[in-house]
Write a protein that holds these residues in place. Structure first.
Motif, mmCIF file in Angstrom:
data_model
loop_
_atom_site.group_PDB
_atom_site.id
_atom_site.type_symbol
_atom_site.label_atom_id
_atom_site.label_comp_id
_atom_site.label_asym_id
_atom_site.label_seq_id
_atom_site.Cartn_x
_atom_site.Cartn_y
_atom_site.Cartn_z
ATOM 1 N N ARG A 140 0.788 -1.405 0.161
ATOM 2 C CA ARG A 140 0.060 0.124 0.132
ATOM 3 C C ARG A 140 0.693 1.246 0.030
ATOM 4 N N ARG A 188 1.695 4.605 -3.231
ATOM 5 C CA ARG A 188 1.606 6.137 -3.115
ATOM 6 C C ARG A 188 2.499 6.575 -3.972
ATOM 7 N N ASP A 189 3.518 5.921 -4.852
ATOM 8 C CA ASP A 189 4.555 6.557 -5.671
ATOM 9 C C ASP A 189 3.901 7.230 -6.610
ATOM 10 N N ALA A 234 1.964 9.866 -6.107
ATOM 11 C CA ALA A 234 0.835 10.613 -5.465
ATOM 12 C C ALA A 234 1.272 12.097 -4.854
ATOM 13 N N LEU A 292 1.498 14.733 -1.540
ATOM 14 C CA LEU A 292 1.113 15.007 0.014
ATOM 15 C C LEU A 292 1.044 16.530 0.087
#
Length: 197
Positions: A25, A29-30, A32, A34
């Protein structure tokens, strides 16, 4: 991780996951975001046990009894360093540079022995098996007292282009050789300047 001198975040993190599913999981997130920051997420490479260990490729200079030690753990104090090096001979002094604004260690030290042969013994031992403190392989080099290539004078100019050049003209320092200019050391800066680079 944070910068030692300012305490500011370096902009990356190492995350340990409890399960393989959590890891997958996290890798998802690569790419994405933040907030407004782009994330690059990848698996960490395994740390080599000898990472950071660097040894001199030259013989000990005459009258040299001091070692420049790099890659020290930031928690290492003078007593721990003395304990690690006293097996090679009597340690005369230890200089442990610290950041002026935080008093944190810079991760380097100068270990001076009473005899130059002790410095040679430490380098010889580290050649066969890296010296390790708190999981960090130490890099050793002979310290001749000359400033490192990155040393800058009060005016901001490279030492090797100003005072170092003058000392070579007076014969106090050995002339910089062009053959060694590709190698590390302050001589390479002056050799490149003399060659017009």
């Amino acid at each position: 991780p944070r910068y030692q001198d300012t305490g500011r975040c370096m902009g990356y993190a190492h995350v340990v996951f409890r399960t393989k599913d959590d890891l997958e999981r996290g890798l998802g997130r690569d790419g994405a975001y933040l907030g407004s920051r782009f994330l690059a997420v990848s698996r960490a490479k395994a740390r080599r046990p000898d990472a950071g260990a660097k040894l001199p490729s030259r013989a000990r200079p005459s009258n040299c009894s001091t070692l420049f030690v790099r890659n020290l753990p930031y928690s290492a104090d003078e007593d721990a360093i003395r304990l690690a090096f006293m097996r090679f001979g009597k340690v005369a002094s230890i200089r442990l540079p610290r950041w002026g604004n935080t008093n944190n260690s810079k991760g380097i030290a100068y270990v001076q022995f009473l005899k130059g042969e002790s410095a040679s013994a430490a380098v010889a031992a580290a050649t066969t098996e890296p010296m390790v403190m708190e999981g960090r392989a130490l890099g050793l080099d002979y310290d001749t007292g000359a400033p490192k290539a990155s040393f800058k004078g009060a005016d901001g100019r490279a030492w090797a282009k100003t005072e170092g050049k003058d000392l070579r003209k007076k014969g106090v320092l050995a002339p910089a050789s062009r053959a060694g200019a590709k190698k590390s050391g302050w001589e390479s800066v002056d050799a490149a300047a003399a060659a017009g680079g």
